[in-house]
Write a protein that holds these residues in place. Sequence first.
Motif, PDB file in Angstrom:
ATOM      1  N   GLN A  29      48.519  46.883  38.983  1.00 60.12           N
ATOM      2  CA  GLN A  29      49.838  47.052  38.375  1.00 60.12           C
ATOM      3  C   GLN A  29      50.282  48.508  38.426  1.00 60.12           C
ATOM      4  O   GLN A  29      51.434  48.811  38.174  1.00 60.12           O
ATOM      5  CB  GLN A  29      49.897  46.509  36.948  1.00 60.12           C
ATOM      6  N   GLY A 165      30.465  39.714  39.794  1.00 62.96           N
ATOM      7  CA  GLY A 165      30.296  40.035  38.380  1.00 62.96           C
ATOM      8  C   GLY A 165      29.731  41.429  38.178  1.00 62.96           C
ATOM      9  O   GLY A 165      30.190  42.174  37.309  1.00 62.96           O
ATOM     10  N   LEU A 169      31.811  44.232  36.190  1.00 65.06           N
ATOM     11  CA  LEU A 169      31.330  44.608  34.860  1.00 65.06           C
ATOM     12  C   LEU A 169      30.594  45.937  34.836  1.00 65.06           C
ATOM     13  O   LEU A 169      30.640  46.660  33.843  1.00 65.06           O
ATOM     14  CB  LEU A 169      30.415  43.513  34.304  1.00 65.06           C
ATOM     15  N   SER A 174      35.023  49.834  32.471  1.00 64.40           N
ATOM     16  CA  SER A 174      34.657  48.938  31.387  1.00 64.40           C
ATOM     17  C   SER A 174      34.175  47.614  31.907  1.00 64.40           C
ATOM     18  O   SER A 174      34.398  47.293  33.048  1.00 64.40           O
ATOM     19  CB  SER A 174      35.894  48.717  30.523  1.00 64.40           C
ATOM     20  N   PRO A 175      33.586  46.771  31.060  1.00 60.81           N
ATOM     21  CA  PRO A 175      33.080  47.091  29.731  1.00 60.81           C
ATOM     22  C   PRO A 175      31.567  47.192  29.696  1.00 60.81           C
ATOM     23  O   PRO A 175      30.999  47.526  28.673  1.00 60.81           O
ATOM     24  CB  PRO A 175      33.538  45.880  28.909  1.00 60.81           C
TER      25      PRO A 175
ATOM     26  N   PHE B 110      38.524  41.462  29.319  1.00 62.02           N
ATOM     27  CA  PHE B 110      37.814  41.883  30.525  1.00 62.02           C
ATOM     28  C   PHE B 110      38.692  42.288  31.700  1.00 62.02           C
ATOM     29  O   PHE B 110      38.201  42.827  32.680  1.00 62.02           O
ATOM     30  CB  PHE B 110      36.874  40.758  30.973  1.00 62.02           C
ATOM     31  N   SER B 112      42.218  43.458  31.253  1.00 66.53           N
ATOM     32  CA  SER B 112      43.480  44.120  30.909  1.00 66.53           C
ATOM     33  C   SER B 112      43.423  45.619  31.146  1.00 66.53           C
ATOM     34  O   SER B 112      44.438  46.302  31.092  1.00 66.53           O
ATOM     35  CB  SER B 112      43.814  43.865  29.441  1.00 66.53           C
ATOM     36  N   ILE B 114      42.095  47.606  29.166  1.00 69.30           N
ATOM     37  CA  ILE B 114      41.968  48.275  27.868  1.00 69.30           C
ATOM     38  C   ILE B 114      40.516  48.720  27.677  1.00 69.30           C
ATOM     39  O   ILE B 114      39.605  47.907  27.789  1.00 69.30           O
ATOM     40  CB  ILE B 114      42.348  47.308  26.724  1.00 69.30           C
ATOM     41  N   MET B 116      37.089  49.762  25.939  1.00 71.03           N
ATOM     42  CA  MET B 116      36.432  49.281  24.721  1.00 71.03           C
ATOM     43  C   MET B 116      36.506  50.312  23.608  1.00 71.03           C
ATOM     44  O   MET B 116      36.267  50.011  22.439  1.00 71.03           O
ATOM     45  CB  MET B 116      34.973  48.977  25.014  1.00 71.03           C
ATOM     46  N   HIS B 164      30.407  35.917  34.498  1.00 67.95           N
ATOM     47  CA  HIS B 164      31.716  36.537  34.706  1.00 67.95           C
ATOM     48  C   HIS B 164      32.214  36.287  36.134  1.00 67.95           C
ATOM     49  O   HIS B 164      33.388  35.977  36.352  1.00 67.95           O
ATOM     50  CB  HIS B 164      31.628  38.040  34.439  1.00 67.95           C
TER      51      HIS B 164
END
Lengths: 205, 205
Positions: A29, A165, A169, A174-175, B110, B112, B114, B116, B164
Motif C-alpha cells: 500500500q 510462514g 513471521l 513483526s511479529p 499479522f 496490517s 501495525i 506489536m 501461518h
Amino acid sequence: MLKRGYHHGNLRQALIEACLHLIAEQGPQGFTLSEAAREAGVTPAAVYRHFEGREDLIAEAARQGYEIFGDLMDYAFDKGQPSALAAFEATGRAYLAFARKYPGHYVAMFESGIGMQRTPELHAAATRAMGVLQKSAEALSQHIPPDKRPPPAMFSAHIWAMSHGVVELFARGSPGSTSPFSPEDILESGIGVYLRGLGLIAPDR
Amino acid sequence: MLKRGYHHGNLRQALIEACLHLIAEQGPQGFTLSEAAREAGVTPAAVYRHFEGREDLIAEAARQGYEIFGDLMDYAFDKGQPSALAAFEATGRAYLAFARKYPGHYVAMFESGIGMQRTPELHAAATRAMGVLQKSAEALSQHIPPDKRPPPAMFSAHIWAMSHGVVELFARGSPGSTSPFSPEDILESGIGVYLRGLGLIAPDR
DNA sequence: TGTACATCAGTGAACGCGCGTTCACTGATGTAC
DNA sequence: TGTACATCAGTGAACGCGCGTTCACTGATGTAC
C-alpha cells in the motif's frame, strides 16, 4: 536514474524497479504510481505509455518475480541432483534466499493482493514456478513407499507453507522477530524435522 | 446499526467492529477511517472522541484479536490435557479455526503492518498470547529425550510458521488456492508429519 | 549527406475524489441541590 | 419531583493533500527519398 534527454530510454523497466523498491520499503500500500514516476524522473502521465495503470504495474512486477523465482527453484532443484532429498532441501533454502534477495518481488507476488489471474502473462509465470515446486516434490515422493506416500501436492504444500510462514513471521519486522533464532535456522531445522517425519532422513542424523 | 438518538451508546466498539469488517473484506489498506465511521452511522470526526487516529483504531482491533487468540489457545491447550501431544494438536487446530472465524482480527494482527510495540496494551496482549504457544511447546518438549530435544521456542516457531503459511497461502484467495486440499487437511497432516519427525507419533499410525 | 515527415515517448495542466484531521459548535445525559 | 448546570459525545463545515487518470500538446527519434 539519469535521464538522457527528453526520452528516458528504458522507462518501462525503470518504473518496475521503482515499484519494487517502494513495495519492498513500505509494503504494497506504500506504493503509489505517482511516487514511482517521481523516482524514475518522469511525470505520472508518462506511466500510461507503458502500463494500463497502477495494478498493471504491480502485476508486471509480480510476473518478473515469478520468472526469477521459477528459475531459481529450477536451478536449485537441478543442482541438488542426483539425490532427490538434497535437491528438495536446496529448493527450500532457495525459497528463503529468494525472499531475502528480492523482497519487492516477494511482496508483489504474495502480499500485494494481485490475483494470479490478473494477466495471462502473470498466470503463466506463476503456474510455471509452482510447477517446479511440484516437480521437486514428485521426485522426492518416489523414495517413499507407495502405500504410505502422501500426494506430492500435499507435501509440497507443507514445505511451501512452512517456508512462507517463516518468511512472513521471522524474516521481517513483526511479529515473530523477537525469536532468538535466524529464519534460516528455523526453516532448515523445520524442514529437517518434517522430512524425518516422512522417513526420508534417518532418525539419528 | 440503529442509532438511538444523538448519542450512539457504544460507538467505540461499533467502530472497532466496522474496522474489523472492512479489514476482513478488503485487506488492511481497504480500511479507511471515514468508511468505518460511515458504517457506524457517524461523522468521521466522531472517531476522535474514542481513538487518536486511524492507526490507533487498528491497534485496538489487533489487541482484541490477541486477547481472543490467547484465550482460544489457552483453552485448546487445557482441553487437550492430560496428553501434551493432544494438547499441542488441539492448539494447532485452534490456530486455523481462529484465522477462519476472526479474519479481521487475524489480518489486523499479522498483516496490517501495525507493530506489536505500538501501544503498551497491544504489546501486553501479544506477549501473553505468544506465551501460551510457548508454554504448549514446552510441555510437549518434556516428552522428547533431553539430548535430542530442540529448544521449545524452535519448534513452536515451526508450528506457528506452518500454520501461518497455510492460512496465508491456502485459506484465502491467492495464490495457493488452486490446491485440491482443504487448509484444514493440509495443516493437520503437515503437523502430523512434523510431530512424527520429532518422534512424538509412532511412524506407523 | 540532407531534408521532410511520420512516429511516438514524455509534458504539464487540469479534473474530481476521498482521505485524515481540526475546529467551534450543539444537543443529550446525568448529577447536585 | 423539579430545576440549573456541568459534562461530554457527536455535528458539520472546512482544510490541505496526494492520489489516479485524461487530455491536447510538443519535443526527439528514426526512416524515406
